[in-house]
Design a protein around this motif. Structure first.
Motif, PDB file in Angstrom:
ATOM      1  N   TYR A 202      10.064  45.554 -13.139  1.00  0.00           N
ATOM      2  CA  TYR A 202       8.684  45.521 -13.641  1.00  0.00           C
ATOM      3  C   TYR A 202       8.698  45.552 -15.157  1.00  0.00           C
ATOM      4  O   TYR A 202       9.363  46.384 -15.770  1.00  0.00           O
ATOM      5  N   ASP A 203       7.982  44.609 -15.764  1.00  0.00           N
ATOM      6  CA  ASP A 203       7.843  44.540 -17.215  1.00  0.00           C
ATOM      7  C   ASP A 203       6.370  44.779 -17.558  1.00  0.00           C
ATOM      8  O   ASP A 203       5.481  44.176 -16.954  1.00  0.00           O
ATOM      9  N   ASN A 204       6.123  45.641 -18.533  1.00  0.00           N
ATOM     10  CA  ASN A 204       4.740  45.990 -18.869  1.00  0.00           C
ATOM     11  C   ASN A 204       3.932  44.796 -19.370  1.00  0.00           C
ATOM     12  O   ASN A 204       2.703  44.792 -19.272  1.00  0.00           O
ATOM     13  N   TYR A 205       4.599  43.791 -19.924  1.00  0.00           N
ATOM     14  CA  TYR A 205       3.899  42.643 -20.498  1.00  0.00           C
ATOM     15  C   TYR A 205       3.855  41.444 -19.547  1.00  0.00           C
ATOM     16  O   TYR A 205       2.868  40.721 -19.481  1.00  0.00           O
ATOM     17  N   ARG A 206       4.954  41.227 -18.806  1.00  0.00           N
ATOM     18  CA  ARG A 206       5.028  40.041 -17.941  1.00  0.00           C
ATOM     19  C   ARG A 206       4.804  40.354 -16.471  1.00  0.00           C
ATOM     20  O   ARG A 206       4.776  39.450 -15.641  1.00  0.00           O
ATOM     21  N   GLY A 207       4.649  41.620 -16.132  1.00  0.00           N
ATOM     22  CA  GLY A 207       4.450  41.988 -14.735  1.00  0.00           C
ATOM     23  C   GLY A 207       5.772  42.032 -13.989  1.00  0.00           C
ATOM     24  O   GLY A 207       6.821  42.346 -14.556  1.00  0.00           O
ATOM     25  N   VAL A 208       5.731  41.676 -12.709  1.00  0.00           N
ATOM     26  CA  VAL A 208       6.926  41.708 -11.872  1.00  0.00           C
ATOM     27  C   VAL A 208       7.803  40.492 -12.174  1.00  0.00           C
ATOM     28  O   VAL A 208       7.328  39.358 -12.163  1.00  0.00           O
ATOM     29  N   ILE A 209       9.098  40.742 -12.450  1.00  0.00           N
ATOM     30  CA  ILE A 209      10.072  39.677 -12.667  1.00  0.00           C
ATOM     31  C   ILE A 209      10.969  39.628 -11.432  1.00  0.00           C
ATOM     32  O   ILE A 209      11.653  40.600 -11.122  1.00  0.00           O
ATOM     33  N   GLY A 232       0.901  35.404  -0.174  1.00  0.00           N
ATOM     34  CA  GLY A 232       0.152  35.388  -1.432  1.00  0.00           C
ATOM     35  C   GLY A 232       0.525  34.184  -2.279  1.00  0.00           C
ATOM     36  O   GLY A 232       1.705  33.854  -2.420  1.00  0.00           O
ATOM     37  N   ASP A 233      -0.492  33.489  -2.846  1.00  0.00           N
ATOM     38  CA  ASP A 233      -0.275  32.317  -3.699  1.00  0.00           C
ATOM     39  C   ASP A 233      -0.246  32.736  -5.163  1.00  0.00           C
ATOM     40  O   ASP A 233      -1.102  33.521  -5.604  1.00  0.00           O
ATOM     41  N   HIS A 234       0.720  32.187  -5.909  1.00  0.00           N
ATOM     42  CA  HIS A 234       0.798  32.460  -7.347  1.00  0.00           C
ATOM     43  C   HIS A 234       1.328  31.232  -8.073  1.00  0.00           C
ATOM     44  O   HIS A 234       2.064  30.422  -7.486  1.00  0.00           O
ATOM     45  N   GLU A 235       0.978  31.143  -9.348  1.00  0.00           N
ATOM     46  CA  GLU A 235       1.499  30.052 -10.171  1.00  0.00           C
ATOM     47  C   GLU A 235       2.696  30.559 -10.975  1.00  0.00           C
ATOM     48  O   GLU A 235       2.622  31.605 -11.633  1.00  0.00           O
ATOM     49  N   VAL A 236       3.806  29.804 -10.932  1.00  0.00           N
ATOM     50  CA  VAL A 236       5.013  30.186 -11.660  1.00  0.00           C
ATOM     51  C   VAL A 236       4.781  29.976 -13.158  1.00  0.00           C
ATOM     52  O   VAL A 236       4.454  28.870 -13.590  1.00  0.00           O
ATOM     53  N   THR A 261       8.670  34.412 -13.175  1.00  0.00           N
ATOM     54  CA  THR A 261       7.523  35.316 -13.310  1.00  0.00           C
ATOM     55  C   THR A 261       6.265  34.575 -12.908  1.00  0.00           C
ATOM     56  O   THR A 261       6.146  33.366 -13.101  1.00  0.00           O
ATOM     57  N   CYS A 262       5.326  35.333 -12.335  1.00  0.00           N
ATOM     58  CA  CYS A 262       4.035  34.764 -11.924  1.00  0.00           C
ATOM     59  C   CYS A 262       2.871  35.577 -12.467  1.00  0.00           C
ATOM     60  O   CYS A 262       1.732  35.379 -12.032  1.00  0.00           O
ATOM     61  N   GLY A 263       3.150  36.500 -13.350  1.00  0.00           N
ATOM     62  CA  GLY A 263       2.088  37.368 -13.854  1.00  0.00           C
ATOM     63  C   GLY A 263       1.574  38.335 -12.796  1.00  0.00           C
ATOM     64  O   GLY A 263       0.417  38.749 -12.827  1.00  0.00           O
ATOM     65  N   ILE A 264       2.453  38.702 -11.841  1.00  0.00           N
ATOM     66  CA  ILE A 264       2.044  39.629 -10.775  1.00  0.00           C
ATOM     67  C   ILE A 264       1.990  41.043 -11.354  1.00  0.00           C
ATOM     68  O   ILE A 264       2.987  41.557 -11.849  1.00  0.00           O
ATOM     69  N   LYS A 265       0.830  41.659 -11.282  1.00  0.00           N
ATOM     70  CA  LYS A 265       0.682  43.023 -11.803  1.00  0.00           C
ATOM     71  C   LYS A 265       0.707  44.072 -10.700  1.00  0.00           C
ATOM     72  O   LYS A 265       0.936  45.250 -10.951  1.00  0.00           O
ATOM     73  N   THR A 266       0.440  43.641  -9.460  1.00  0.00           N
ATOM     74  CA  THR A 266       0.455  44.571  -8.334  1.00  0.00           C
ATOM     75  C   THR A 266       1.845  44.585  -7.723  1.00  0.00           C
ATOM     76  O   THR A 266       2.339  43.553  -7.249  1.00  0.00           O
ATOM     77  N   ILE A 267       2.465  45.735  -7.717  1.00  0.00           N
ATOM     78  CA  ILE A 267       3.862  45.840  -7.310  1.00  0.00           C
ATOM     79  C   ILE A 267       4.060  45.466  -5.843  1.00  0.00           C
ATOM     80  O   ILE A 267       5.075  44.876  -5.466  1.00  0.00           O
TER      81      ILE A 267
END
Length: 603
Positions: A202-209, A232-236, A261-267
């Motif tokens: 988890y990165d505070n700026y990029r979310g889940v890597i 769940g759908d996400h954009e890379v 990374t997809c900017g996922i903030k929810t772990i």
């Protein structure tokens, strides 16, 4: 990229056999890291790893290597831990590889985790390359160690590489063997995307890597992907590789190892073992993923400041993302308030998790004594699980109690067999076998109760064998045992936080140790406080904390004796009344010190 020029491999070894040093030499030889930026244990990024000299986390790195035949290859190395408590990390990294370099110390020989890791690699169908490290030591015995590898691990050692990672000997030969013997990955670039998430941070700026191994298809930035487990759908947003830091690339093809990374903030949206595929053209089925590991050692984590419970929850979620073997659920304690019951794969795993929560997330917490899960068969035929002493029903309702057992395999020099057997017998061990691998080396197996193993078995074993023994263990399931619940009563009131489960033969020693420790820690009150250890209604240990007495006779410098007796009787009546209505204040240090009371017979 051409799959034929990709090689994915791991380095597996027992603790302190030179695995991290070998990884450093590989990075130097392939010029992945400039010499001016090199440091020891390059891939051990955690501060704890450097302090303790062990690898805790698997770390991927991509190396470019030009072989002797002039062909350029891409080598994806996934560095793995060596300790038995982190075997889940090893199994996850091996699932992303086609080969493994098996490193064995040429002086110490085959150790417990050498065998365990080798079997993990064989089960995954990996190509094993045996390497004898530390060949430059005066005590190195390559012929003996090769015989041990053949007899115990069961692989051919005719082409074993003799190396010294410290001196840089044999490094080029290892790279050539990886290129020659490790098969290239399979996969179809035109098929629907299938990528296995083998780790994440988890990165505070990029979310889940997410760390991935692409099996089929191509992973590109800008495309929509689907996480198949959670749908769940996400954009890379970004795709890259490890050199060893994160380096952005345009795409990852079949067989390549990297991150996205997809900017996922929810772990909870990114799970280790999940399969990533395209949203518009999803794969027919997810990849096998990983088997869910069951924690074996449990303890409670409670914040010292009770209003920091949410901070502890968020820290545990982020740590679980990075270490998926950790399990936690909310619980409450009358003594410590709100907290979490956490499950781990071993005592070192628990210790490392506690340290990481403190250092990486700044959480100050109290950890309760480690324990295990028990199975209880009730008189009505039902079976229940007990995670803590407070879960135990009344003794009259219990038909049988079963506790978890492990098969412990010890590797040690012949001269320490006696002390090791004595230690195992003290811990209620059941003898399994004794085999001489050579005139100097012995393999000893014992079946041990897990509760006896987690207290301080490893430390005691290292002590009685002067550090020469190594061990590995596997779980056998539950067996019936003569166990009892010991309650600690303070001023005749039971305190759940101090209760414990133990074998009936050790109940007095454990109870005496806890009562004596609490007598020193609980401050004296204005009335006498009894501390008792009891099994059901039967008290087996009692000690008293003496009352603080005010000198009521200080003002009586003369006069009749009856006046003094009257004052003493008045004080005695006051003490008696106070004892009936008074409550004992137990300081936080008493709960912390409970962990330090050993469960051994020497208490």
């Amino acid at each position: 990229m051409d799959r034929e020029r990709i090689r994915n491999f791991s380095i597996i070894a027992h603790v302190d056999h030179g695995k991290s040093t070998l990884a450093d030499r590989l990075l130097e030889t392939t010029s992945t890291v400039e010499l001016r930026n090199m440091k020891n244990q390059m891939l051990d990024s955690l501060e704890l790893e450097r302090e303790r000299g062990i690898t805790i986390k698997l770390v991927p790195v991509r190396m470019d290597y030009r072989a002797e035949d002039g062909v350029d290859y891409v080598l994806n190395l996934i560095d793995t831990p060596g300790h038995v408590d982190f075997s889940y990390e090893v199994s996850r990294s091996l699932a992303a590889c086609e080969g493994a370099v098996l490193v064995v110390d040429a002086a110490q020989g085959v150790e417990a985790q050498t065998v365990a890791n080798a079997y993990l690699a064989v089960d995954q169908g990996l190509e094993l390359i045996p390497v004898l490290n530390k060949i430059d030591l005066p005590s190195a015995q390559p012929e003996r160690v090769c015989r041990e590898i053949e007899e115990i691990v069961g692989i051919d050692t005719t082409d074993t590489i003799h190396a010294s990672a410290k001196e840089g000997v044999g490094i080029a030969e290892i790279l050539e063997r990886v290129v020659r013997d490790v098969p290239p990955p399979l996969g179809d670039p035109d098929a629907p995307l299938q990528a296995l998430i083998f780790d994440s941070v988890y990165d505070n700026y990029r979310g889940v890597i997410c760390y991935v191994r692409v099996v089929n298809g191509v992973l590109k930035a800008g495309e929509q992907v689907l996480f198949m487990a959670l749908e769940g759908d996400h954009e890379v947003e970004e795709v890259g590789v490890f050199r060893p830091g994160m380096s952005r690339v345009e795409a990852l093809g079949p067989g390549e190892v990297g991150y996205f990374t997809c900017g996922i903030k929810t772990i909870a949206e990114a799970r280790v073992g999940d399969t990533v595929t395209e949203s518009v053209r999803p794969a027919a089925a997810p990849l096998p993923g990983y088997r869910k590991v069951k924690p074996v050692v449990f303890c409670g984590f409670y914040p010292i400041e009770r209003d920091e419970i949410q901070q502890l929850r968020e820290a545990l979620e982020k740590l679980q993302l990075n270490d998926s073997a950790i399990f936690f659920e909310p619980e409450t304690s009358a003594a410590l308030g709100f907290g979490f019951r956490c499950g781990f794969l071993g005592l070192l795993h628990m210790d490392i998790a506690k340290e990481r929560l403190s250092r990486e997330f700044g959480v100050d917490l109290v950890a309760t004594a480690p324990n295990v899960v028990y199975q209880i068969q009730l008189t009505d035929g039902t079976v229940m699980e007990a995670h803590r002493p407070s879960d135990f029903p009344e003794a009259t309702k219990i038909e049988e109690i079963r506790e978890p057992f492990i098969r412990c395999t010890l590797f040690l020099p012949e001269g320490f067999v006696g002390p090791a057997i004595q230690l195992c017998q003290e811990r209620r061990g059941v003898y399994g076998s004794l085999e001489y691998m050579s005139p100097e080396r012995v393999r000893l197996t014992y079946d041990l109760p897990l509760a006896e193993f987690i207290l301080d078995f490893h430390d005691r074993l290292k002590s009685v064998t002067r550090g020469y023994a190594s061990l590995d263990y596997e779980h056998l399931g539950f067996r019936p045992s003569q166990l009892v619940k010991v309650d600690i009563l303070i001023n005749e009131e039971p305190v759940d936080a101090f209760s414990f489960i133990c074998h009936q033969d050790a109940a007095y020693h454990r109870g005496h140790g806890v009562a004596t420790k609490l007598k020193d820690l609980i401050p004296r009150q204005l009335f006498e406080v009894p501390i008792q250890a009891a099994i059901g209604k039967r008290v087996i240990v009692r000690t008293n904390i003496k009352a603080v007495r005010k000198d009521v006779l200080a003002k009586c410098y003369g006069g009749d004796i009856t006046r003094k007796r009257k004052l003493l009787e008045k004080q005695k009546e006051g003490k008696k009344k106070m004892k009936q209505i008074g409550r004992v204040s137990i300081p936080q240090e008493a709960f912390l010190a409970f962990m330090e009371v050993s469960g051994s017979k020497e208490d």
